[in-house]
Design a protein around this motif. Sequence first.
Motif, PDB file in Angstrom:
ATOM      1  N   ALA A 154      38.977  29.925  35.385  1.00 32.19           N
ATOM      2  CA  ALA A 154      38.615  30.766  34.237  1.00 32.19           C
ATOM      3  C   ALA A 154      39.696  30.630  33.170  1.00 32.19           C
ATOM      4  O   ALA A 154      40.862  30.373  33.500  1.00 32.19           O
ATOM      5  CB  ALA A 154      38.516  32.225  34.692  1.00 32.19           C
ATOM      6  N   ARG A 200      51.981  33.694  33.800  1.00 37.01           N
ATOM      7  CA  ARG A 200      52.787  34.804  34.334  1.00 37.01           C
ATOM      8  C   ARG A 200      53.443  34.374  35.650  1.00 37.01           C
ATOM      9  O   ARG A 200      54.624  34.630  35.890  1.00 37.01           O
ATOM     10  CB  ARG A 200      51.892  36.020  34.558  1.00 37.01           C
ATOM     11  N   PHE A 229      36.969  36.940  40.290  1.00 37.67           N
ATOM     12  CA  PHE A 229      37.087  38.122  39.438  1.00 37.67           C
ATOM     13  C   PHE A 229      36.205  37.931  38.204  1.00 37.67           C
ATOM     14  O   PHE A 229      35.402  38.790  37.871  1.00 37.67           O
ATOM     15  CB  PHE A 229      38.543  38.327  39.024  1.00 37.67           C
TER      16      PHE A 229
HETATM   17  O1  PTJ Z   1      39.102  32.723  39.423  1.00 32.96           O
HETATM   18  P1  PTJ Z   1      38.977  34.203  39.253  1.00 32.96           P
HETATM   19  O2  PTJ Z   1      37.818  34.594  38.351  1.00 32.96           O
HETATM   20  O3  PTJ Z   1      38.888  34.930  40.544  1.00 32.96           O
HETATM   21  O4  PTJ Z   1      40.306  34.745  38.494  1.00 32.96           O
HETATM   22  C1  PTJ Z   1      41.564  34.495  39.046  1.00 32.96           C
HETATM   23  C2  PTJ Z   1      42.688  35.186  38.239  1.00 32.96           C
HETATM   24  C3  PTJ Z   1      44.029  34.641  38.740  1.00 32.96           C
HETATM   25  C4  PTJ Z   1      42.514  34.843  36.754  1.00 32.96           C
HETATM   26  C5  PTJ Z   1      42.606  36.698  38.434  1.00 32.96           C
HETATM   27  O5  PTJ Z   1      42.713  36.983  39.793  1.00 32.96           O
HETATM   28  C6  PTJ Z   1      43.666  37.429  37.627  1.00 32.96           C
HETATM   29  O6  PTJ Z   1      43.500  37.793  36.474  1.00 32.96           O
HETATM   30  O7  PTJ Z   1      44.811  37.659  38.288  1.00 32.96           O
HETATM   31  P2  PTJ Z   1      46.068  38.497  37.695  1.00 32.96           P
HETATM   32  O8  PTJ Z   1      45.709  39.923  37.512  1.00 32.96           O
HETATM   33  O9  PTJ Z   1      46.650  37.786  36.525  1.00 32.96           O
HETATM   34  O10 PTJ Z   1      47.054  38.454  38.920  1.00 32.96           O
HETATM   35  C7  PTJ Z   1      47.500  37.272  39.446  1.00 32.96           C
HETATM   36  C8  PTJ Z   1      48.814  37.531  40.197  1.00 32.96           C
HETATM   37  O11 PTJ Z   1      49.156  36.319  40.826  1.00 32.96           O
HETATM   38  C9  PTJ Z   1      49.977  37.911  39.261  1.00 32.96           C
HETATM   39  O12 PTJ Z   1      50.790  38.869  39.901  1.00 32.96           O
HETATM   40  C10 PTJ Z   1      50.746  36.587  39.099  1.00 32.96           C
HETATM   41  O13 PTJ Z   1      52.131  36.788  38.909  1.00 32.96           O
HETATM   42  C11 PTJ Z   1      50.464  35.913  40.425  1.00 32.96           C
HETATM   43  N1  PTJ Z   1      50.444  34.442  40.331  1.00 32.96           N
HETATM   44  C12 PTJ Z   1      50.091  33.679  39.270  1.00 32.96           C
HETATM   45  N2  PTJ Z   1      50.171  32.375  39.579  1.00 32.96           N
HETATM   46  C13 PTJ Z   1      50.579  32.297  40.868  1.00 32.96           C
HETATM   47  C14 PTJ Z   1      50.746  33.638  41.359  1.00 32.96           C
HETATM   48  N3  PTJ Z   1      51.139  33.890  42.621  1.00 32.96           N
HETATM   49  C15 PTJ Z   1      51.367  32.819  43.429  1.00 32.96           C
HETATM   50  N4  PTJ Z   1      51.222  31.532  43.033  1.00 32.96           N
HETATM   51  C16 PTJ Z   1      50.824  31.227  41.761  1.00 32.96           C
HETATM   52  N5  PTJ Z   1      50.693  29.943  41.387  1.00 32.96           N
END
Ligand code: PTJ
Length: 256
Positions: free
Chosen positions: A30, A39, A104
Amino acid sequence: MARIPRSHPRRESLLVRGRLARGFGAGLVASEGLMAHGRGEALDYLLGERTGPAARRALRAAAAELLLAERPVISVNGNVAAICPREAVAAARASGARVEVNLFYGGRRRELRIARELRRCGAAEVLGTGPRRRRLGGTDSPRRRVDADGIFAADLVVVPLEDGDRAGALRAAGKRVVAFDLNPMSRTARAAHVTVVDNVSRGMGALAALCAARSSWGRARLARAAAGFDNAANLAAAVGEIRANLARRMGGCAAP
Ligand code: PTJ
Protein backbone atom coordinates in the motif's frame (compact mmCIF):
# COMPACT_ATOMS: atom_id res chain seq x y z
CA MET A 1 16.98 0.73 -9.73
CA ALA A 2 20.26 2.50 -8.89
CA ARG A 3 23.27 0.26 -8.32
CA ILE A 4 24.31 0.46 -4.68
CA PRO A 5 28.08 0.12 -4.19
CA ARG A 6 29.16 -2.81 -2.02
CA SER A 7 31.15 -0.35 0.08
CA HIS A 8 28.09 1.77 0.95
CA PRO A 9 27.81 1.78 4.76
CA ARG A 10 24.02 1.49 4.61
CA ARG A 11 23.82 -0.90 1.67
CA GLU A 12 21.49 -3.42 3.35
CA SER A 13 19.00 -0.72 4.29
CA LEU A 14 18.98 0.64 0.75
CA LEU A 15 18.50 -2.84 -0.72
CA VAL A 16 15.47 -3.38 1.54
CA ARG A 17 14.13 0.02 0.52
CA GLY A 18 14.45 -1.16 -3.10
CA ARG A 19 12.40 -4.27 -2.30
CA LEU A 20 9.67 -2.07 -0.87
CA ALA A 21 9.68 0.18 -3.93
CA ARG A 22 9.47 -2.82 -6.28
CA GLY A 23 6.72 -4.32 -4.13
CA PHE A 24 4.81 -1.06 -4.44
CA GLY A 25 5.29 -1.11 -8.22
CA ALA A 26 4.03 -4.70 -8.34
CA GLY A 27 0.89 -3.80 -6.37
CA LEU A 28 1.83 -5.71 -3.21
CA VAL A 29 2.50 -2.73 -0.94
CA ALA A 30 0.00 0.00 0.00
CA SER A 31 1.23 3.57 -0.55
CA GLU A 32 0.92 4.00 3.22
CA GLY A 33 3.26 1.01 3.56
CA LEU A 34 6.07 3.13 2.11
CA MET A 35 5.60 5.66 4.90
CA ALA A 36 5.38 2.96 7.54
CA HIS A 37 8.68 1.62 6.22
CA GLY A 38 10.24 5.08 6.51
CA ARG A 39 9.33 5.14 10.18
CA GLY A 40 10.82 1.69 10.56
CA GLU A 41 14.03 2.76 8.80
CA ALA A 42 14.45 5.69 11.19
CA LEU A 43 14.03 3.44 14.22
CA ASP A 44 16.35 0.83 12.73
CA TYR A 45 18.97 3.55 12.25
CA LEU A 46 18.69 4.44 15.94
CA LEU A 47 19.04 0.77 16.79
CA GLY A 48 22.27 0.54 14.77
CA GLU A 49 20.72 -1.54 11.93
CA ARG A 50 21.65 -4.79 13.59
CA THR A 51 19.96 -7.54 15.55
CA GLY A 52 20.87 -6.75 19.14
CA PRO A 53 20.84 -8.93 22.27
CA ALA A 54 17.22 -8.03 23.15
CA ALA A 55 16.01 -9.02 19.68
CA ARG A 56 17.98 -12.28 19.85
CA ARG A 57 16.40 -13.12 23.22
CA ALA A 58 12.94 -12.41 21.81
CA LEU A 59 13.65 -14.49 18.71
CA ARG A 60 14.60 -17.49 20.87
CA ALA A 61 11.39 -17.13 22.90
CA ALA A 62 9.32 -16.65 19.72
CA ALA A 63 10.75 -19.83 18.17
CA ALA A 64 9.94 -21.79 21.33
CA GLU A 65 6.39 -20.39 21.44
CA LEU A 66 5.83 -21.20 17.77
CA LEU A 67 7.04 -24.77 18.16
CA LEU A 68 4.85 -25.25 21.24
CA ALA A 69 1.70 -23.86 19.62
CA GLU A 70 -0.97 -26.23 18.28
CA ARG A 71 -2.42 -23.95 15.60
CA PRO A 72 0.06 -21.14 14.90
CA VAL A 73 -0.52 -18.64 12.08
CA ILE A 74 1.83 -16.07 10.54
CA SER A 75 -0.09 -12.97 9.43
CA VAL A 76 1.29 -11.39 6.24
CA ASN A 77 0.68 -7.83 5.03
CA GLY A 78 1.94 -5.94 2.00
CA ASN A 79 5.25 -4.85 3.54
CA VAL A 80 6.13 -8.37 4.67
CA ALA A 81 5.22 -9.73 1.22
CA ALA A 82 7.68 -7.26 -0.32
CA ILE A 83 10.50 -7.44 2.24
CA CYS A 84 10.73 -11.07 3.38
CA PRO A 85 8.18 -13.39 1.69
CA ARG A 86 10.59 -16.33 1.43
CA GLU A 87 11.62 -15.99 5.05
CA ALA A 88 7.98 -15.83 6.20
CA VAL A 89 7.19 -19.01 4.26
CA ALA A 90 10.35 -20.66 5.64
CA ALA A 91 9.37 -19.71 9.21
CA ALA A 92 5.91 -21.19 8.64
CA ARG A 93 7.34 -24.39 7.21
CA ALA A 94 9.91 -24.80 10.00
CA SER A 95 7.35 -24.25 12.75
CA GLY A 96 4.25 -25.88 11.27
CA ALA A 97 2.44 -22.53 11.11
CA ARG A 98 -0.13 -21.60 8.49
CA VAL A 99 0.21 -18.39 6.51
CA GLU A 100 -2.65 -15.88 6.24
CA VAL A 101 -2.90 -12.66 4.23
CA ASN A 102 -4.35 -9.94 6.45
CA LEU A 103 -4.38 -6.31 5.35
CA PHE A 104 -5.07 -2.99 6.99
CA TYR A 105 -5.58 -1.12 3.74
CA GLY A 106 -7.86 -3.73 2.21
CA GLY A 107 -8.25 -4.49 -1.45
CA ARG A 108 -9.15 -7.78 -3.04
CA ARG A 109 -6.64 -7.48 -5.86
CA ARG A 110 -3.75 -6.75 -3.48
CA GLU A 111 -4.81 -9.68 -1.28
CA LEU A 112 -4.71 -12.04 -4.26
CA ARG A 113 -1.37 -10.67 -5.48
CA ILE A 114 0.18 -11.19 -2.03
CA ALA A 115 -1.19 -14.75 -1.89
CA ARG A 116 0.29 -15.42 -5.34
CA GLU A 117 3.66 -14.02 -4.21
CA LEU A 118 3.66 -16.28 -1.14
CA ARG A 119 2.87 -19.33 -3.29
CA ARG A 120 5.67 -18.32 -5.65
CA CYS A 121 7.94 -18.36 -2.59
CA GLY A 122 6.95 -21.91 -1.74
CA ALA A 123 3.76 -21.68 0.36
CA ALA A 124 1.59 -24.72 -0.35
CA GLU A 125 -1.44 -23.03 1.21
CA VAL A 126 -2.30 -19.39 1.84
CA LEU A 127 -5.29 -18.46 3.98
CA GLY A 128 -7.16 -15.17 4.10
CA THR A 129 -8.47 -14.91 0.56
CA GLY A 130 -11.41 -17.34 0.71
CA PRO A 131 -15.04 -16.78 1.72
CA ARG A 132 -14.76 -18.31 5.21
CA ARG A 133 -14.19 -15.06 7.11
CA ARG A 134 -14.97 -14.37 10.74
CA ARG A 135 -14.88 -11.19 12.76
CA LEU A 136 -12.31 -10.82 15.51
CA GLY A 137 -13.97 -9.07 18.46
CA GLY A 138 -12.55 -6.18 20.45
CA THR A 139 -11.19 -4.12 17.55
CA ASP A 140 -12.54 -1.93 14.76
CA SER A 141 -9.33 -2.30 12.74
CA PRO A 142 -9.89 -3.51 9.17
CA ARG A 143 -7.63 -6.36 10.26
CA ARG A 144 -10.54 -7.76 12.28
CA ARG A 145 -11.72 -9.74 9.22
CA VAL A 146 -9.84 -13.00 9.62
CA ASP A 147 -9.95 -16.49 8.14
CA ALA A 148 -12.19 -18.88 10.10
CA ASP A 149 -9.63 -21.66 9.67
CA GLY A 150 -6.61 -19.43 10.27
CA ILE A 151 -6.26 -16.53 12.69
CA PHE A 152 -9.76 -17.02 14.09
CA ALA A 153 -8.95 -20.59 15.17
CA ALA A 154 -5.27 -19.99 15.98
CA ASP A 155 -3.75 -20.34 19.43
CA LEU A 156 -0.74 -18.20 18.43
CA VAL A 157 -0.48 -15.44 15.84
CA VAL A 158 2.72 -13.83 14.54
CA VAL A 159 2.00 -10.18 13.67
CA PRO A 160 4.84 -8.48 11.81
CA LEU A 161 4.47 -4.69 11.32
CA GLU A 162 1.08 -4.20 12.91
CA ASP A 163 -0.70 -0.93 13.25
CA GLY A 164 -2.16 -0.79 16.70
CA ASP A 165 -4.94 -2.46 18.54
CA ARG A 166 -5.25 -5.86 16.88
CA ALA A 167 -2.49 -7.36 18.99
CA GLY A 168 -4.52 -6.44 22.08
CA ALA A 169 -7.67 -7.95 20.54
CA LEU A 170 -5.86 -11.18 19.68
CA ARG A 171 -4.53 -11.37 23.21
CA ALA A 172 -7.97 -10.69 24.68
CA ALA A 173 -9.26 -13.57 22.51
CA GLY A 174 -6.89 -15.86 24.40
CA LYS A 175 -4.22 -16.21 21.74
CA ARG A 176 -0.48 -15.93 22.21
CA VAL A 177 0.92 -13.02 20.21
CA VAL A 178 4.40 -12.68 18.73
CA ALA A 179 5.12 -9.27 17.16
CA PHE A 180 7.91 -7.84 15.03
CA ASP A 181 8.10 -4.10 15.56
CA LEU A 182 11.05 -1.75 15.36
CA ASN A 183 9.23 0.58 17.73
CA PRO A 184 9.65 -0.81 21.27
CA MET A 185 7.14 1.78 22.54
CA SER A 186 4.26 0.96 20.17
CA ARG A 187 0.94 -0.42 21.42
CA THR A 188 1.58 -3.59 19.44
CA ALA A 189 5.01 -4.04 21.01
CA ARG A 190 3.54 -3.66 24.48
CA ALA A 191 0.46 -5.80 23.87
CA ALA A 192 2.32 -8.83 22.49
CA HIS A 193 3.61 -11.69 24.64
CA VAL A 194 6.88 -11.67 22.69
CA THR A 195 8.06 -8.63 20.70
CA VAL A 196 11.05 -8.85 18.42
CA VAL A 197 12.42 -5.31 18.13
CA ASP A 198 14.19 -5.90 14.86
CA ASN A 199 13.77 -5.25 11.16
CA VAL A 200 11.72 -8.06 9.61
CA SER A 201 14.33 -8.09 6.85
CA ARG A 202 16.75 -9.62 9.39
CA GLY A 203 14.43 -11.07 12.02
CA MET A 204 12.11 -13.22 9.94
CA GLY A 205 14.96 -15.28 8.47
CA ALA A 206 16.52 -15.62 11.92
CA LEU A 207 13.19 -16.90 13.27
CA ALA A 208 12.96 -19.48 10.48
CA ALA A 209 16.50 -20.68 11.21
CA LEU A 210 15.83 -20.95 14.96
CA CYS A 211 12.60 -22.91 14.41
CA ALA A 212 14.40 -25.31 12.09
CA ALA A 213 17.27 -25.76 14.55
CA ARG A 214 14.95 -26.38 17.51
CA SER A 215 12.31 -28.52 15.82
CA SER A 216 13.79 -31.63 17.49
CA TRP A 217 13.56 -30.14 21.01
CA GLY A 218 11.11 -31.78 23.41
CA ARG A 219 8.12 -29.83 24.77
CA ALA A 220 9.61 -29.48 28.27
CA ARG A 221 12.77 -27.86 26.92
CA LEU A 222 10.77 -25.55 24.64
CA ALA A 223 8.46 -24.61 27.54
CA ARG A 224 11.48 -23.69 29.68
CA ALA A 225 12.85 -21.51 26.85
CA ALA A 226 9.49 -19.73 26.48
CA ALA A 227 8.81 -19.32 30.20
CA GLY A 228 12.07 -17.52 30.93
CA PHE A 229 11.09 -14.56 28.74
CA ASP A 230 9.74 -11.26 30.13
CA ASN A 231 8.48 -9.00 27.33
CA ALA A 232 8.27 -5.76 29.34
CA ALA A 233 11.84 -6.16 30.62
CA ASN A 234 13.04 -7.04 27.13
CA LEU A 235 11.39 -3.94 25.60
CA ALA A 236 13.16 -1.82 28.23
CA ALA A 237 16.42 -3.53 27.24
CA ALA A 238 15.74 -2.68 23.56
CA VAL A 239 15.25 0.99 24.52
CA GLY A 240 18.53 0.75 26.46
CA GLU A 241 20.27 -0.53 23.31
CA ILE A 242 18.97 2.48 21.35
CA ARG A 243 20.24 4.85 24.05
CA ALA A 244 23.65 3.15 24.12
CA ASN A 245 23.88 3.26 20.34
CA LEU A 246 23.04 6.97 20.32
CA ALA A 247 25.61 7.66 23.04
CA ARG A 248 28.22 5.75 21.00
CA ARG A 249 27.42 7.63 17.80
CA MET A 250 27.29 11.03 19.46
CA GLY A 251 30.32 10.38 21.66
CA GLY A 252 32.51 12.71 19.64
CA CYS A 253 30.02 15.60 19.63
CA ALA A 254 30.10 18.17 22.39
CA ALA A 255 26.73 19.41 23.70
CA PRO A 256 25.94 23.02 22.65
O1 PTJ B 1 -0.35 -4.01 3.85
P1 PTJ B 1 -1.30 -3.45 4.85
O2 PTJ B 1 -2.54 -2.84 4.21
O3 PTJ B 1 -1.70 -4.43 5.89
O4 PTJ B 1 -0.57 -2.22 5.62
C1 PTJ B 1 0.64 -2.44 6.28
C2 PTJ B 1 1.11 -1.18 7.04
C3 PTJ B 1 2.55 -1.41 7.49
C4 PTJ B 1 1.06 0.03 6.09
C5 PTJ B 1 0.20 -0.93 8.24
O5 PTJ B 1 0.22 -2.05 9.06
C6 PTJ B 1 0.59 0.33 9.00
O6 PTJ B 1 0.17 1.44 8.73
O7 PTJ B 1 1.45 0.12 10.01
P2 PTJ B 1 1.96 1.26 11.04
O8 PTJ B 1 0.84 1.75 11.88
O9 PTJ B 1 2.76 2.29 10.31
O10 PTJ B 1 2.88 0.42 11.99
C7 PTJ B 1 3.95 -0.29 11.52
C8 PTJ B 1 4.94 -0.52 12.67
O11 PTJ B 1 5.95 -1.36 12.17
C9 PTJ B 1 5.61 0.78 13.17
O12 PTJ B 1 5.78 0.71 14.56
C10 PTJ B 1 6.98 0.75 12.47
O13 PTJ B 1 7.99 1.38 13.23
C11 PTJ B 1 7.23 -0.74 12.35
N1 PTJ B 1 8.04 -1.10 11.17
C12 PTJ B 1 8.11 -0.46 9.98
N2 PTJ B 1 8.94 -1.10 9.14
C13 PTJ B 1 9.41 -2.19 9.81
C14 PTJ B 1 8.82 -2.19 11.12
N3 PTJ B 1 9.08 -3.15 12.02
C15 PTJ B 1 9.94 -4.14 11.64
N4 PTJ B 1 10.52 -4.20 10.42
C16 PTJ B 1 10.28 -3.25 9.47
N5 PTJ B 1 10.87 -3.32 8.27
